[in-house]
Scaffold this motif. Sequence first.
Motif, mmCIF file in Angstrom:
data_model
loop_
_atom_site.group_PDB
_atom_site.id
_atom_site.type_symbol
_atom_site.label_atom_id
_atom_site.label_comp_id
_atom_site.label_asym_id
_atom_site.label_seq_id
_atom_site.Cartn_x
_atom_site.Cartn_y
_atom_site.Cartn_z
ATOM 1 N N LEU A 1 57.942 72.250 -3.026
ATOM 2 C CA LEU A 1 57.953 73.686 -3.303
ATOM 3 C C LEU A 1 57.822 73.944 -4.799
ATOM 4 O O LEU A 1 57.046 74.812 -5.223
ATOM 5 C CB LEU A 1 59.238 74.315 -2.761
ATOM 6 C CG LEU A 1 59.384 75.821 -2.941
ATOM 7 C CD1 LEU A 1 58.238 76.566 -2.269
ATOM 8 C CD2 LEU A 1 60.727 76.278 -2.396
ATOM 9 N N ALA A 2 58.525 73.164 -5.609
ATOM 10 C CA ALA A 2 58.436 73.311 -7.063
ATOM 11 C C ALA A 2 57.015 73.033 -7.551
ATOM 12 O O ALA A 2 56.503 73.738 -8.435
ATOM 13 C CB ALA A 2 59.431 72.385 -7.751
ATOM 14 N N GLN A 3 56.351 72.038 -6.960
ATOM 15 C CA GLN A 3 54.968 71.734 -7.341
ATOM 16 C C GLN A 3 54.049 72.903 -7.005
ATOM 17 O O GLN A 3 53.182 73.256 -7.806
ATOM 18 C CB GLN A 3 54.480 70.474 -6.630
ATOM 19 C CG GLN A 3 55.127 69.205 -7.122
ATOM 20 C CD GLN A 3 54.790 68.001 -6.259
ATOM 21 O OE1 GLN A 3 54.175 68.112 -5.201
ATOM 22 N NE2 GLN A 3 55.223 66.831 -6.692
ATOM 23 N N HIS A 4 54.245 73.492 -5.834
ATOM 24 C CA HIS A 4 53.421 74.635 -5.448
ATOM 25 C C HIS A 4 53.658 75.814 -6.382
ATOM 26 O O HIS A 4 52.717 76.496 -6.769
ATOM 27 C CB HIS A 4 53.700 75.047 -3.994
ATOM 28 C CG HIS A 4 52.980 74.206 -2.992
ATOM 29 N ND1 HIS A 4 51.652 74.382 -2.679
ATOM 30 C CD2 HIS A 4 53.411 73.157 -2.235
ATOM 31 C CE1 HIS A 4 51.293 73.488 -1.775
ATOM 32 N NE2 HIS A 4 52.344 72.740 -1.483
ATOM 33 N N ARG A 5 54.902 76.037 -6.726
ATOM 34 C CA ARG A 5 55.214 77.145 -7.644
ATOM 35 C C ARG A 5 54.618 76.908 -9.018
ATOM 36 O O ARG A 5 54.093 77.814 -9.629
ATOM 37 C CB ARG A 5 56.727 77.323 -7.746
ATOM 38 C CG ARG A 5 57.315 77.952 -6.501
ATOM 39 C CD ARG A 5 58.812 78.100 -6.605
ATOM 40 N NE ARG A 5 59.328 78.881 -5.480
ATOM 41 C CZ ARG A 5 60.582 78.859 -5.093
ATOM 42 N NH1 ARG A 5 61.468 78.121 -5.733
ATOM 43 N NH2 ARG A 5 60.956 79.592 -4.071
ATOM 44 N N GLN A 6 54.688 75.670 -9.483
ATOM 45 C CA GLN A 6 54.113 75.335 -10.783
ATOM 46 C C GLN A 6 52.598 75.505 -10.765
ATOM 47 O O GLN A 6 52.023 76.076 -11.672
ATOM 48 C CB GLN A 6 54.479 73.908 -11.166
ATOM 49 C CG GLN A 6 53.990 73.498 -12.550
ATOM 50 C CD GLN A 6 54.387 72.088 -12.916
ATOM 51 O OE1 GLN A 6 54.852 71.319 -12.062
ATOM 52 N NE2 GLN A 6 54.213 71.740 -14.151
ATOM 53 N N ASN A 7 51.957 75.023 -9.709
ATOM 54 C CA ASN A 7 50.498 75.159 -9.592
ATOM 55 C C ASN A 7 50.096 76.618 -9.474
ATOM 56 O O ASN A 7 49.082 77.025 -10.025
ATOM 57 C CB ASN A 7 49.973 74.372 -8.401
ATOM 58 C CG ASN A 7 50.064 72.881 -8.611
ATOM 59 O OD1 ASN A 7 50.193 72.406 -9.741
ATOM 60 N ND2 ASN A 7 50.046 72.122 -7.542
ATOM 61 N N GLY A 8 50.881 77.396 -8.761
ATOM 62 C CA GLY A 8 50.593 78.826 -8.626
ATOM 63 C C GLY A 8 50.746 79.570 -9.921
ATOM 64 O O GLY A 8 50.019 80.519 -10.213
ATOM 65 N N ALA A 9 51.678 79.121 -10.750
ATOM 66 C CA ALA A 9 51.938 79.780 -12.035
ATOM 67 C C ALA A 9 50.873 79.445 -13.062
ATOM 68 O O ALA A 9 50.630 80.215 -13.986
ATOM 69 C CB ALA A 9 53.309 79.384 -12.564
ATOM 70 N N THR A 10 50.219 78.288 -12.887
ATOM 71 C CA THR A 10 49.220 77.878 -13.889
ATOM 72 C C THR A 10 47.810 78.268 -13.492
ATOM 73 O O THR A 10 46.900 78.156 -14.292
ATOM 74 C CB THR A 10 49.273 76.350 -14.121
ATOM 75 O OG1 THR A 10 49.020 75.681 -12.891
ATOM 76 C CG2 THR A 10 50.607 75.947 -14.682
ATOM 77 N N HIS A 11 47.608 78.702 -12.238
ATOM 78 C CA HIS A 11 46.237 79.024 -11.805
ATOM 79 C C HIS A 11 46.077 80.491 -11.592
ATOM 80 O O HIS A 11 46.775 81.268 -11.220
ATOM 81 C CB HIS A 11 45.897 78.284 -10.523
ATOM 82 C CG HIS A 11 45.799 76.806 -10.759
ATOM 83 N ND1 HIS A 11 45.137 75.976 -9.917
ATOM 84 C CD2 HIS A 11 46.295 75.998 -11.721
ATOM 85 C CE1 HIS A 11 45.227 74.728 -10.344
ATOM 86 N NE2 HIS A 11 45.930 74.740 -11.442
#
Length: 78
Positions: A68-78
């Motif tokens: 979930l943290a990876q998805h949130r991080q990827n969503g925040a950077t894209h």
Amino acid sequence: MEMKEEHAIVSLLDKDPELKKFYEEHRELEKKLAEFQHKHHLTPEEEVEMKRIQKLKLIGKDRMMEILAQHRQNGATH
């Protein structure tokens, strides 16, 4: 697991097969734990099994939180 986190995880299940696998395992382990918790007395073997299930559940939850943290991080950077 908090409702906010669970909703976020559920929203990603179709997009992430690994997350889906851990979520389904987590739900199944919750059911097994509930069976033990409804008993008034556990045999020593059942106590060991309950501890094993609790550990597996915690490991799975930790992994879901990482995903979930990876998805949130990827969503925040894209």
